[in-house]
Design a protein around this motif. Structure first.
Motif, short mmCIF file in Angstrom:
data_model
loop_
_atom_site.label_atom_id
_atom_site.label_comp_id
_atom_site.label_asym_id
_atom_site.label_seq_id
_atom_site.Cartn_x
_atom_site.Cartn_y
_atom_site.Cartn_z
N CYS A 208 28.22 33.35 44.76
CA CYS A 208 28.20 34.48 43.81
C CYS A 208 29.49 35.29 43.93
N VAL A 209 29.90 35.58 45.16
CA VAL A 209 31.14 36.34 45.38
C VAL A 209 32.35 35.57 44.87
N GLN A 210 32.36 34.28 45.14
CA GLN A 210 33.48 33.45 44.70
C GLN A 210 33.61 33.45 43.18
N LEU A 211 32.49 33.26 42.49
CA LEU A 211 32.52 33.24 41.03
C LEU A 211 32.92 34.60 40.48
N TYR A 212 32.41 35.67 41.10
CA TYR A 212 32.73 37.03 40.63
C TYR A 212 34.22 37.32 40.77
N LEU A 213 34.79 36.99 41.92
CA LEU A 213 36.22 37.23 42.14
C LEU A 213 37.07 36.39 41.20
N TYR A 214 36.66 35.15 40.99
CA TYR A 214 37.40 34.26 40.09
C TYR A 214 37.43 34.81 38.67
N LEU A 215 36.27 35.21 38.16
CA LEU A 215 36.20 35.72 36.79
C LEU A 215 36.86 37.10 36.66
N SER A 216 36.65 37.97 37.64
CA SER A 216 37.21 39.32 37.57
C SER A 216 38.74 39.30 37.64
N LEU A 217 39.28 38.55 38.59
CA LEU A 217 40.73 38.47 38.72
C LEU A 217 41.35 37.79 37.50
N GLY A 218 40.65 36.78 36.97
CA GLY A 218 41.14 36.11 35.77
C GLY A 218 41.17 37.04 34.58
N THR A 219 40.11 37.86 34.41
CA THR A 219 40.07 38.83 33.32
C THR A 219 41.20 39.84 33.45
N SER A 220 41.41 40.34 34.66
CA SER A 220 42.49 41.31 34.90
C SER A 220 43.86 40.68 34.59
N VAL B 3 43.90 50.21 34.78
CA VAL B 3 42.93 49.89 33.72
C VAL B 3 42.60 48.40 33.71
N SER B 4 43.62 47.55 33.89
CA SER B 4 43.37 46.11 33.86
C SER B 4 42.47 45.67 35.01
N TRP B 5 42.70 46.21 36.20
CA TRP B 5 41.87 45.85 37.35
C TRP B 5 40.44 46.40 37.22
N VAL B 6 40.33 47.66 36.83
CA VAL B 6 39.00 48.25 36.68
C VAL B 6 38.21 47.53 35.60
N PHE B 7 38.85 47.28 34.47
CA PHE B 7 38.16 46.58 33.38
C PHE B 7 37.72 45.18 33.81
N GLY B 8 38.60 44.45 34.49
CA GLY B 8 38.27 43.09 34.92
C GLY B 8 37.07 43.05 35.84
N PHE B 9 37.03 43.96 36.81
CA PHE B 9 35.94 43.94 37.79
C PHE B 9 34.64 44.50 37.22
N LEU B 10 34.71 45.43 36.28
CA LEU B 10 33.48 45.95 35.68
C LEU B 10 32.94 45.00 34.61
N PHE B 11 33.82 44.38 33.86
CA PHE B 11 33.40 43.54 32.74
C PHE B 11 32.62 42.31 33.20
N GLN B 12 32.93 41.80 34.38
CA GLN B 12 32.30 40.55 34.84
C GLN B 12 31.06 40.76 35.69
N ILE B 13 30.60 42.00 35.83
CA ILE B 13 29.39 42.24 36.62
C ILE B 13 28.17 41.59 35.96
N TRP B 14 27.97 41.86 34.66
CA TRP B 14 26.79 41.31 34.00
C TRP B 14 26.82 39.79 33.90
N PRO B 15 27.94 39.15 33.51
CA PRO B 15 27.93 37.69 33.46
C PRO B 15 27.53 37.03 34.77
N VAL B 16 28.05 37.55 35.89
CA VAL B 16 27.70 36.97 37.20
C VAL B 16 26.24 37.29 37.54
N TYR B 17 25.80 38.51 37.23
CA TYR B 17 24.40 38.89 37.46
C TYR B 17 23.46 37.97 36.68
N ALA B 18 23.80 37.73 35.40
CA ALA B 18 22.94 36.88 34.56
C ALA B 18 22.94 35.44 35.06
N THR B 19 24.07 34.97 35.54
CA THR B 19 24.16 33.59 36.03
C THR B 19 23.29 33.38 37.26
#
Length: 226
Positions: free
Chosen positions: A10-22, A59-75
């Motif tokens: 879960c942590v791995q996927l979250y970091l991957y998606l969050s950092l990618g979004t940022s 803004v880019s870091w905050v948005f990336g880490f907040l935006f991917q909370i629900w997708p990882v939670y849903a997964t």
């Protein structure tokens, strides 16, 4: 075969998606930065000052880490009732959907829309910026002037092409499980090749870095000969 816990996955996927979004938000910001540098060079230091750059990064870091909370939670709130083997070299979301026994078409569709929002939301300002940049460069009368203007954007443009082409292939698919069947090469590009090339692409365009690197290589060669 490597073992990984569900929490670590879960942590791995979250970091991957969050950092990618940022990273994609930063790509868009860098495209606007190049637009200002080429099309409004006299106002560059006023527009892209240290205060603006700091807020862009935050803004880019905050948005990336907040935006991917629900997708990882849903997964990870899916019910996993099949094999516990992930046929990938990291916790790929498509493979996790394959292991689920839930009827998750709605979740997949929402994740698909969110991926489109991130990728195209950052790609559109990049395309617009480069449209104006190319238009401005073509108006420069001298060939050396055109080349100098284009060289300021070459590093960023190279990373944009590699990053977006790989991620569009990976994530902009309505069926996540279908994507999991043939995305290993694209995943390798995103996770390994692009981060490996980024330092070389950006730093080798820097004259000061090139000069220091050349002097260091000469010093090393001198030590080896001695």
């Amino acid at each position: 075969m490597q073992a990984i816990s569900l929490t670590a996955c879960c942590v791995q996927l979250y970091l991957y998606l969050s950092l990618g979004t940022s990273e994609f938000i930063l790509f868009a910001a860098m495209a606007v930065d190049r637009y200002v540098a080429v099309c409004n060079p006299l106002r560059y230091t006023i527009i892209m000052n240290s205060h603006t750059c700091l807020w862009v990064v935050i803004v880019s870091w905050v948005f990336g880490f907040l935006f991917q909370i629900w997708p990882v939670y849903a997964t990870f709130h899916l019910t996993f009732c099949k094999s516990n083997v992930i046929d990938h070299f990291y916790c790929d979301r498509g493979q996790l959907f394959k292991l689920s026994c839930d009827h998750n078409l709605f979740t997949e569709f929402i994740l698909f829309l969110m991926a489109i929002f991130v990728l195209f939301g950052s790609l559109i300002p990049t395309i617009v910026s480069y449209t104006y940049i190319i238009s401005t460069i073509l108006k420069i009368p001298s060939g050396s002037g055109r080349w100098k203007a284009f060289s300021t954007c070459a590093s960023h443009f190279t990373c944009v092409v590699i990053g977006y082409s790989s991620c569009l292939f990976l994530f902009v698919k309505p069926n996540q499980t279908q994507a999991a069947e043939y995305n290993r090469v694209a995943s390798l590009m995103v996770l390994v090749v692009t981060p490996f090339l980024n330092p070389f692409i950006f730093t080798l365009r820097n004259d000061k870095f090139t000069e220091v690197f050349r002097d260091s290589m000469k010093s090393c060669c001198g030590l080896l000969r001695a």
